[in-house]
Design a protein around this motif. Structure first.
Motif, short mmCIF file in Angstrom:
data_model
loop_
_atom_site.label_atom_id
_atom_site.label_comp_id
_atom_site.label_asym_id
_atom_site.label_seq_id
_atom_site.Cartn_x
_atom_site.Cartn_y
_atom_site.Cartn_z
N ASP A 8 0.81 -1.21 0.00
CA ASP A 8 0.00 0.00 0.00
C ASP A 8 0.85 1.27 0.00
O ASP A 8 0.34 2.36 0.17
CB ASP A 8 -0.97 0.01 1.19
CG ASP A 8 -0.25 0.02 2.53
OD1 ASP A 8 1.00 -0.03 2.56
OD2 ASP A 8 -0.94 0.06 3.56
N ARG A 26 -2.01 2.15 7.31
CA ARG A 26 -2.86 1.45 6.34
C ARG A 26 -3.88 2.44 5.82
O ARG A 26 -4.23 3.41 6.50
CB ARG A 26 -3.54 0.24 6.96
CG ARG A 26 -4.62 0.58 7.97
CD ARG A 26 -5.61 -0.59 8.12
NE ARG A 26 -6.53 -0.41 9.21
CZ ARG A 26 -7.66 0.31 9.14
NH1 ARG A 26 -7.99 0.95 8.03
NH2 ARG A 26 -8.46 0.41 10.19
N PRO A 27 -4.37 2.22 4.59
CA PRO A 27 -5.39 3.12 4.06
C PRO A 27 -6.64 3.07 4.94
O PRO A 27 -7.04 2.00 5.41
CB PRO A 27 -5.68 2.57 2.67
CG PRO A 27 -4.50 1.73 2.33
CD PRO A 27 -3.98 1.19 3.63
N ARG A 70 -10.02 8.24 1.17
CA ARG A 70 -9.05 8.23 0.06
C ARG A 70 -7.72 8.89 0.43
O ARG A 70 -6.66 8.51 -0.05
CB ARG A 70 -9.67 8.94 -1.13
CG ARG A 70 -8.78 9.05 -2.31
CD ARG A 70 -9.52 9.70 -3.45
NE ARG A 70 -8.61 9.90 -4.56
CZ ARG A 70 -8.78 10.80 -5.47
NH1 ARG A 70 -9.82 11.60 -5.44
NH2 ARG A 70 -7.91 10.93 -6.45
N SER A 73 -4.84 7.93 6.31
CA SER A 73 -4.17 6.71 6.74
C SER A 73 -4.47 6.48 8.20
O SER A 73 -4.54 7.43 9.00
CB SER A 73 -2.65 6.83 6.56
OG SER A 73 -2.32 6.98 5.19
#
Length: 171
Positions: A8, A26-27, A70, A73
């Motif tokens: 990612d 992480r997104p 979007r 994080s």
């Protein structure tokens, strides 16, 4: 992307050699909004109360209204959400916002490690990054250590900017 970078585009890190914290980014997902809104309320409460601006509903709703998975994080420590940070495109650069860490992880180098990682990415694009921090917030010192300078201020907010490559990125 190098060997230490995850699929990612993020990478795990260790901070504070005497008290290592394993972390990763992480997104964000749409389902993260309530956990991040709650963390925001906890983290911002002392400063907002000091400024006479704390509102139990509004502190959470402002996050909900501007949440952008979007561009956000989630900071993960021990498999759990430990914080968040949003870096979104803005005219002529990037806007850093919603940078929150769980209170028990503050002051241990994690914020610096995360910020350093983000600023390395932004510096690669050679654009400035801007943010707002509340007057009197301890977070201002973190940002100043990473090359942010005051651009403007009022009785509530301090607007800061960091030019590409400004200042050394502290370890």
């Amino acid at each position: 992307m190098d060997a230490s970078t995850g699929a990612d585009g993020t990478r795990p890190g260790r901070v504070a050699a005497d008290r290592p914290i394993e972390w990763r980014l992480r997104p964000a997902e749409p389902a993260d909004v309530e956990a991040i809104a709650e963390l925001r309320a906890i983290v911002m409460r002392p400063d907002l109360e000091r400024l006479g601006r704390f509102d139990e509903h509004r502190v959470r709703q402002r996050l909900r209204d501007s949440f952008s998975p979007r561009h956000t994080s989630v900071i993960v420590v021990d498999g759990a959400l430990a914080g968040s940070v949003t870096v979104r495109p803005a005219e002529g650069g990037r806007w850093l916002e919603h940078f929150y860490l769980a209170p028990d992880l503050q002051g241990r180098g994690l914020g610096s490690a995360v910020l350093r990682t983000l600023l390395e990415r932004i510096d690669a694009d050679r654009v400035p990054v801007r943010l707002n921090v509340l007057q009197g917030s301890a977070a201002r010192r973190l940002y100043e250590r990473h090359g942010f300078t005051v651009e403007d201020q009022d009785p509530i907010d301090v607007s800061m900017v960091r030019r590409p490559g400004a200042g050394a990125l502290p370890t």
